[in-house]
Design an enzyme around this catalytic site. Sequence first.
Site, PDB file in Angstrom:
ATOM      1  N   LYS A   1      54.007 -14.343   6.197  1.00  0.00           N
ATOM      2  CA  LYS A   1      52.685 -13.742   6.382  1.00  0.00           C
ATOM      3  C   LYS A   1      52.134 -13.332   5.020  1.00  0.00           C
ATOM      4  O   LYS A   1      51.803 -12.161   4.780  1.00  0.00           O
ATOM      5  CB  LYS A   1      52.824 -12.530   7.337  1.00  0.00           C
ATOM      6  CG  LYS A   1      51.529 -11.862   7.753  1.00  0.00           C
ATOM      7  CD  LYS A   1      50.662 -12.679   8.674  1.00  0.00           C
ATOM      8  CE  LYS A   1      49.315 -11.994   8.862  1.00  0.00           C
ATOM      9  NZ  LYS A   1      48.328 -12.833   9.561  1.00  0.00           N
TER      10      LYS A   1
ATOM     11  N   ASP B   1      51.365 -15.458  12.841  1.00  0.00           N
ATOM     12  CA  ASP B   1      50.411 -15.460  13.965  1.00  0.00           C
ATOM     13  C   ASP B   1      50.176 -16.891  14.461  1.00  0.00           C
ATOM     14  O   ASP B   1      50.267 -17.176  15.654  1.00  0.00           O
ATOM     15  CB  ASP B   1      49.096 -14.749  13.599  1.00  0.00           C
ATOM     16  CG  ASP B   1      48.528 -15.135  12.237  1.00  0.00           C
ATOM     17  OD1 ASP B   1      49.186 -15.903  11.495  1.00  0.00           O
ATOM     18  OD2 ASP B   1      47.420 -14.670  11.906  1.00  0.00           O
TER      19      ASP B   1
ATOM     20  N   ASP C   1      62.273 -13.646  21.123  1.00  0.00           N
ATOM     21  CA  ASP C   1      61.974 -13.280  22.520  1.00  0.00           C
ATOM     22  C   ASP C   1      60.918 -14.244  23.066  1.00  0.00           C
ATOM     23  O   ASP C   1      60.993 -14.680  24.226  1.00  0.00           O
ATOM     24  CB  ASP C   1      61.477 -11.829  22.642  1.00  0.00           C
ATOM     25  CG  ASP C   1      62.591 -10.850  23.035  1.00  0.00           C
ATOM     26  OD1 ASP C   1      63.752 -11.061  22.616  1.00  0.00           O
ATOM     27  OD2 ASP C   1      62.311  -9.864  23.762  1.00  0.00           O
TER      28      ASP C   1
ATOM     29  N   TYR D   1      63.786  -4.386   8.527  1.00  0.00           N
ATOM     30  CA  TYR D   1      64.805  -3.573   9.195  1.00  0.00           C
ATOM     31  C   TYR D   1      65.630  -2.736   8.225  1.00  0.00           C
ATOM     32  O   TYR D   1      66.603  -2.107   8.625  1.00  0.00           O
ATOM     33  CB  TYR D   1      65.768  -4.474   9.983  1.00  0.00           C
ATOM     34  CG  TYR D   1      65.273  -4.883  11.355  1.00  0.00           C
ATOM     35  CD1 TYR D   1      63.983  -5.375  11.531  1.00  0.00           C
ATOM     36  CD2 TYR D   1      66.105  -4.801  12.463  1.00  0.00           C
ATOM     37  CE1 TYR D   1      63.535  -5.778  12.779  1.00  0.00           C
ATOM     38  CE2 TYR D   1      65.662  -5.195  13.719  1.00  0.00           C
ATOM     39  CZ  TYR D   1      64.383  -5.679  13.871  1.00  0.00           C
ATOM     40  OH  TYR D   1      63.952  -6.074  15.106  1.00  0.00           O
TER      41      TYR D   1
ATOM     42  N   ASP E   1      62.956 -11.485  15.154  1.00  0.00           N
ATOM     43  CA  ASP E   1      63.205 -10.738  16.390  1.00  0.00           C
ATOM     44  C   ASP E   1      62.132 -11.072  17.424  1.00  0.00           C
ATOM     45  O   ASP E   1      62.426 -11.438  18.567  1.00  0.00           O
ATOM     46  CB  ASP E   1      63.211  -9.233  16.093  1.00  0.00           C
ATOM     47  CG  ASP E   1      63.325  -8.408  17.363  1.00  0.00           C
ATOM     48  OD1 ASP E   1      64.216  -8.700  18.171  1.00  0.00           O
ATOM     49  OD2 ASP E   1      62.510  -7.484  17.551  1.00  0.00           O
TER      50      ASP E   1
HETATM   51  C1  IPM Z   1      67.732  -8.048  19.061  1.00  0.00           C
HETATM   52  C2  IPM Z   1      67.328  -6.641  19.390  1.00  0.00           C
HETATM   53  C3  IPM Z   1      67.583  -5.712  18.221  1.00  0.00           C
HETATM   54  C4  IPM Z   1      66.806  -6.227  17.041  1.00  0.00           C
HETATM   55  C5  IPM Z   1      67.234  -4.252  18.490  1.00  0.00           C
HETATM   56  C6  IPM Z   1      67.902  -3.757  19.703  1.00  0.00           C
HETATM   57  C7  IPM Z   1      67.498  -3.372  17.306  1.00  0.00           C
HETATM   58  O1  IPM Z   1      65.993  -6.598  19.793  1.00  0.00           O
HETATM   59  O2  IPM Z   1      68.915  -8.266  18.758  1.00  0.00           O
HETATM   60  O3  IPM Z   1      66.888  -8.935  19.123  1.00  0.00           O
HETATM   61  O4  IPM Z   1      65.623  -5.920  16.910  1.00  0.00           O
HETATM   62  O5  IPM Z   1      67.386  -6.959  16.229  1.00  0.00           O
HETATM   63 MN    MN Z   2      65.081  -8.538  19.974  1.00  0.00          MN
END
Ligand code: IPM
Ligand code: MN
Length: 354
Positions: free
Chosen positions: A188, A221, A249, A138, A245
């Site tokens: 990785k 992975d 999710d 990032y 990140d």
């Molecule tokens: C998160 C979000 C952010 C990230 C985006 C919106 C830049 O997805 O906080 O998980 O990737 O960190």
């Molecule tokens: Mn995110």
Amino acid sequence: MDKYRIAVIAGDGIGPEVIAAGKQVLSGIAELDGGFEVEYTEFPWGCEYYLDKGEMMPEDGLEQLEGFDAIYLGAVGYPGVPDHVSLSGLLLKIRRGFDEYINLRPVKLLRGAPCPLADVSCEDIDMVVVRENSEGEYANVGARLYPGTEQEVALQTSVFSRHGCERVIRYAYELAKAEGKSLTSISKGNALGYSMVFWDEIFAEIGKEYPDVPTQKFMVDAASMFFVKDPKRFQIVVTSNLFGDILTDLGAAIAGGMGLAAGANLNPERKFPSMFEPIHGSAPDIAGQGLANPLAAIWSVAQMLDFFGREDLGSRVIAAIETLLLEKRVLTQDLGGTAKTHEIAPAILEILKR
Ligand code: IPM
Ligand code: MN
Ligand code: NAD
């Protein structure tokens, strides 16, 4: 009496809907506890602000936030403003500008929460992901060359500094040691022979200082596969910015959904304010309809209370969320209920008062 001054950036889409609920819970807890007060200062920054003023926040935005005890953020980004503009102009600017290099994301399946995996119990999904939050993939260093031509090139360079890797990995070891848990590094190194090999070396080096912490390492992975097939392998997890990140999710998906996933952006030295937020985005598909689940935003209030040293209250908030999930009376649509966003905070407070 202690007073916590909180900067509120409700932001875009469902941000304001879920933040209203989180504030209600935090104020309610302060009242129940009687030992501290909270004072909110609202900052109207986000995509609408951008369309009006041409910037996501004022130039001195960070200075305006600097004196607060915490930042409480909803979500940033909305159709109409390119995502890389909105996010780099606000959320990522705060994470980097305030050196919030730890992103702490619990992946914990509460009792009563839906889980799409077969044959898992709540004890099997109970981890904390420590995501590097200040550099890595990032860092946003790069260039576009020869735009609009056939030779067009885009470069995006990851930045892995010794300082940056050491501090997040050490933080994760300390957390594992304090909680008597194992630590898993996810990287990785087989394909990313510079950055991730460096990361793996530092993980091993720092590990020598923590001989009592059991460790494992996985490629990202394989780790993704095990998140689904055998999540009980993971307790404390440390990983890079982008991998963290994506994995969180996935973590949200196995632990009740995006409506339950919270994250704390910490500057552990407390030189700058830390920021607390749900990990989900602005959810344009459901914004403005009262459909958003505010439990992730409420869970991030629990993380804020932990950070203020009130772990007792943080745990009570999580316990109240769990009770709400088990009782199934007042839940939003994503959790199989019919309640609207604004009904959740009063239900949580009612449980806390019992
Ligand atoms: C998160 C979000 C952010 C990230 C985006 C919106 C830049 O997805 O906080 O998980 O990737 O960190
Ligand atoms: Mn995110
Ligand atoms: P998203 O997290 O906003 O939504 C993904 C899916 O999850 C959608 O179907 C949405 O309806 C659902 N969802 C999310 N939160 C929910 C909640 N609280 N209750 C019920 N359902 C919920 O991700 P996206 O669609 O990829 O991104 C939308 C915008 O948000 C983009 O501009 C993106 O850049 C931004 N974003 C911001 C943040 C942040 O501010 N921290 C995080 C992720 C994405």
